[in-house]
Design a protein around this motif. Structure first.
Motif, PDB file in Angstrom:
ATOM      1  N   UNK A 225       0.821  -1.227  -0.266  1.00 55.71           N
ATOM      2  CA  UNK A 225       0.067   0.045  -0.013  1.00 55.71           C
ATOM      3  C   UNK A 225       0.889   1.218  -0.025  1.00 55.71           C
ATOM      4  N   UNK A 226       2.052   1.190   0.866  1.00 59.45           N
ATOM      5  CA  UNK A 226       2.886   2.410   0.754  1.00 59.45           C
ATOM      6  C   UNK A 226       3.513   2.616  -0.657  1.00 59.45           C
ATOM      7  N   UNK A 227       3.989   1.531  -1.253  1.00 58.15           N
ATOM      8  CA  UNK A 227       4.546   1.857  -2.540  1.00 58.15           C
ATOM      9  C   UNK A 227       3.658   2.072  -3.511  1.00 58.15           C
ATOM     10  N   UNK A 228       2.556   1.746  -3.648  1.00 58.42           N
ATOM     11  CA  UNK A 228       1.356   2.276  -4.382  1.00 58.42           C
ATOM     12  C   UNK A 228       1.157   3.678  -4.277  1.00 58.42           C
TER      13      UNK A 228
ATOM     14  N   UNK B 247       6.544  -9.489  -5.150  1.00 55.47           N
ATOM     15  CA  UNK B 247       6.978  -8.360  -5.971  1.00 55.47           C
ATOM     16  C   UNK B 247       7.242  -7.053  -5.182  1.00 55.47           C
ATOM     17  N   UNK B 248       6.615  -7.064  -3.721  1.00 56.82           N
ATOM     18  CA  UNK B 248       7.033  -5.938  -2.970  1.00 56.82           C
ATOM     19  C   UNK B 248       8.601  -5.764  -2.627  1.00 56.82           C
ATOM     20  N   UNK B 249       9.295  -6.860  -2.601  1.00 55.91           N
ATOM     21  CA  UNK B 249      10.706  -6.743  -2.334  1.00 55.91           C
ATOM     22  C   UNK B 249      11.614  -6.131  -3.702  1.00 55.91           C
ATOM     23  N   UNK B 250      10.918  -6.505  -4.827  1.00 52.38           N
ATOM     24  CA  UNK B 250      11.721  -5.951  -5.926  1.00 52.38           C
ATOM     25  C   UNK B 250      11.650  -4.490  -5.940  1.00 52.38           C
TER      26      UNK B 250
ATOM     27  N   UNK C 248      13.421   0.888  -5.069  1.00 54.14           N
ATOM     28  CA  UNK C 248      13.344   2.449  -4.400  1.00 54.14           C
ATOM     29  C   UNK C 248      14.624   2.606  -3.626  1.00 54.14           C
ATOM     30  N   UNK C 249      15.088   1.769  -2.750  1.00 50.26           N
ATOM     31  CA  UNK C 249      16.454   2.243  -2.012  1.00 50.26           C
ATOM     32  C   UNK C 249      17.594   2.099  -3.011  1.00 50.26           C
ATOM     33  N   UNK C 250      17.685   1.799  -4.121  1.00 49.89           N
ATOM     34  CA  UNK C 250      18.923   1.879  -4.648  1.00 49.89           C
ATOM     35  C   UNK C 250      19.549   3.164  -4.962  1.00 49.89           C
TER      36      UNK C 250
ATOM     37  N   UNK D  95      23.992  -2.233  -4.714  1.00 48.62           N
ATOM     38  CA  UNK D  95      23.059  -3.078  -4.588  1.00 48.62           C
ATOM     39  C   UNK D  95      22.890  -3.771  -3.124  1.00 48.62           C
ATOM     40  N   UNK D  96      24.110  -3.778  -2.848  1.00 48.11           N
ATOM     41  CA  UNK D  96      24.341  -4.353  -1.282  1.00 48.11           C
ATOM     42  C   UNK D  96      23.457  -3.646  -0.113  1.00 48.11           C
ATOM     43  N   UNK D  97      23.760  -2.311  -0.395  1.00 45.40           N
ATOM     44  CA  UNK D  97      23.242  -1.361   0.424  1.00 45.40           C
ATOM     45  C   UNK D  97      21.766  -1.398   0.166  1.00 45.40           C
ATOM     46  N   UNK D  98      21.377  -1.387  -0.890  1.00 45.35           N
ATOM     47  CA  UNK D  98      19.887  -1.519  -1.275  1.00 45.35           C
ATOM     48  C   UNK D  98      18.975  -2.525  -0.825  1.00 45.35           C
ATOM     49  N   UNK D  99      19.634  -3.695  -0.981  1.00 44.83           N
ATOM     50  CA  UNK D  99      19.267  -4.900  -0.364  1.00 44.83           C
ATOM     51  C   UNK D  99      19.055  -4.750   1.027  1.00 44.83           C
TER      52      UNK D  99
END
Length: 610
Positions: free
Chosen positions: A111-114, A127-130, A135-137, A141-145
């Motif tokens: 809901x937040x991502x939408x 799909x939320x994870x991807x 969003x965090x990248x 990639x390591x820090x984004x994960x």
């Protein structure tokens, strides 16, 4: 549950991924897919159904590249479909994720991502994870994960790729297994050892809260907070078949040992953060409907029916509503009294049991709300039911059901507590007390499994007998019916389960000198009466082994020949523990008799004909 494979190196990545996924087919799945870095960028192919469907798609358009991830999915969120298959990507298709486990708070994250403008195409929690990773990248990639998983609650094993850093593959473990395979100029990830055994036998095993960053030439291990760690490499000497069984001799033994995880997985996401209540966010059975119910019918076959006996007793105790248990093959033919105020609960491991499916349709025809408890989300029963509680036991390979049965018990306990909350039949304190006891069950099962040798010794004693009896009262009688069925299924010893109080009404005539009798004595409110029944069979020459709580062993040994102890829990929850030694008894007895434990004669895993 589900299979993950990942590769980075100079081999044909598509071949490595597909061959690895084939080695994980024994885990069960309903769809498959791969993501590969190609010269054109990150490309994905996925398909519902067997791996052969995916291979057909790839025949004309192979994905050629140097790194990739693959997944066989066992549906939990969203029915099996091409769209719901893994891998999943963000909206830009620059990030790809495969995931085993469950993101408990995926709805609030979604809901937040939408609200932030991210568009979703699947029904999955993955799909939320991807989208979170995208969003965090900010170039790493390591820090984004790491940032993405800081928002997530639940269980997850992850493989993550991004087109922006094609020389890296990131793996994460939190309460879902994941291993790292070490090669020469190549490295691998897998959810289980068989996936990579054709390429390397040198592995790291990730622990909970750890992650790995793979390149062609190196593997870095760290905590999910970013602290680097060292780990001793393990060299695996299993053959492929042994690896599929996790090092156990048989799938049945492996699945017995997987029960603590199955308990945790079935409870995960269904208990509030403070542990005080049960939550079913996806349940369509409204609170108004629950309050209006006048009766409940539980309909199932075989082991699922036996689970319903325990579940029905628990619901009656917690909710104070009449519950009737029916064998599915008989349900339609007795003209059951079904009204719109009847809740019909159908139980099936496979979700394809023909008699149970027919009973479901009979219930629908009479206006009942039907709730399915099943281990296969995309099954016929799951699709046709109004509601589904997935047991999340993961695939069962052995014909004789073990972890599916106990996971069904957990589902029943959760449902009973939820309905008690809604109808106000139990206090908040009592519900929290039961939940706390449930959360201790996995550790208690683990403690019993460590003492399996005592069960093995007794199983070898009875293996030469052709007849055996189980007795119990109350919930113990429900459990010994499952114990007797297990023993018959795989050892081929003729066994019967009797309500101990009914012995004098005819069945005592079957007791003769030296015949084994297994007495389950865990329900304190009928303990003295059960001991009296034990004395009745002892007086006629039976050799009695009791299964009871440690506190009763000394006294019972005055009346029985042998005794095994199980941990103490609430009487209502005891079946989730007391059935475990009965499962082991059947396994070791079958082994002693030289039987094919996983594939007993004349039986099939899923009964799809009436």
């Amino acid at each position: 549950m589900c299979g993950i494979v990942g590769y980075i190196g100079k081999r044909d990545t598509q071949t490595v991924l597909i061959e690895g996924l084939k080695k994980l087919e024994y885990r069960g799945y309903d769809s498959a897919g791969i993501a590969v870095f190609t010269p054109e960028g990150l490309q994905i192919a996925k398909s519902i159904g067997r791996l052969a469907n995916l291979e057909s798609k790839l025949e004309n358009t192979p994905l050629v590249g140097s790194a990739g991830i693959g997944h066989t999915r066992w549906a939990t969120h969203g029915k099996p479909s091409d769209v719901n298959s893994h891998p999943h990507t963000d909206h830009s298709q620059k990030f790809s994720v495969v995931h085993n486990g469950i993101v408990e708070n995926y709805l609030e994250l979604k809901e937040e991502l939408i609200r932030q403008g991210y568009e979703f195409v699947s029904e999955t929690d993955t799909e939320v994870i991807s989208h979170l990773v995208a969003r965090e990248y900010e170039g790493d990639i390591v820090k984004a994960v790491q940032k993405a998983i800081s928002y997530m609650r639940g269980a997850f094993a992850l493989g993550v790729l991004t087109e922006y850093e094609p020389n890296k593959l990131v793996a994460v473990r939190q309460a879902s297994p994941l291993i790292i395979g070490l090669g020469e100029g190549e490295n691998f990830i897998g959810s289980d050892i068989p996936a990579i055994l054709n390429y390397t036998r040198n592995i790291y095993i990730l622990n909970d809260g750890e992650m790995a960053v793979l390149t062609e030439d190196a593997v870095e291990l760290m905590t999910i907070e970013g602290n680097f760690i060292s780990r001793e490499m393990i060299s695996v000497d299993w053959d492929t078949v042994t690896a599929e069984k996790g090092g156990f001799d048989h799938f049945m033994l492996k699945e017995i040992h997987e029960q603590p995880k199955a308990y945790r997985d079935t409870m995960r996401g269904r208990i509030s953060e403070n542990g005080g209540k049960v939550v079913f966010p996806d349940l369509k059975l409204t609170e108004e409907k629950i309050r209006s119910l006048s009766s409940i019918h539980i309909v199932a076959c075989g082991t699922a029916y036996n689970a319903g006996l325990v579940g029905g007793a628990a619901i009656e105790q917690l909710v104070r509503i009449p519950v009737m248990n029916d064998v599915a093959s008989e349900y339609r033919y007795r003209s059951p009294l079904i009204t719109p105020d009847t809740l019909v609960i159908v139980v099936s491991q496979s979700g394809e049991t023909a008699d149970t499916l027919a009973a479901l349709r009979e219930a629908h025809a009479n206006g009942a709300h039907v709730l399915a408890i099943t281990n296969v989300v995309g099954s016929s029963i799951a699709r046709d039911a109004d509601d589904v509680i997935a047991t999340l036991a993961g695939p069962e390979i052995a014909v004789a059901s073990t972890k599916a049965y106990t996971s069904q018990l957990i589902a029943f306990y959760l449902l009973g507590l939820y309905m008690a909350q809604v109808r106000g039949t139990q206090s908040e304190e009592e519900i929290a007390h039961v939940i706390a006891a449930m959360q201790s069950l996995p550790e208690q099962v683990e403690s019993m499994l460590e003492k399996a040798d005592a069960v093995k010794a007794y199983a070898e004693q009875i293996a030469g007998h052709e007849h055996l009896f189980f007795i119990g009262r109350g919930l113990d009688f429900s459990v010994v019916q499952e114990g007797s069925l297990k023993l018959k299924e795989i050892s081929y010893i003729h066994s019967e389960a009797y309500a101990a109080g009914e012995l004098k009404h005819g069945t005592l005539a079957l007791i003769e000198e030296g015949i084994p009798v297994i007495a389950l004595v865990t329900q304190d409110n009928v303990l003295e009466k059960t001991v009296s029944n034990i004395k009745e069979v002892k007086a006629r020459g039976a050799d009695v082994m009791a299964i009871t709580h440690e506190e009763h062993v000394a006294d019972l040994l005055k009346s029985v020949d042998q005794a095994l102890s199980i941990p103490k829990t609430l009487p209502m929850l005891t079946p989730a523990l007391s059935v475990v030694p009965l499962q082991l008894l059947a396994y070791y007895a079958a082994l002693a008799r030289g039987n094919d434990v996983d594939k007993p004669r004349n039986l099939a895993k899923s009964v799809t004909v009436e």
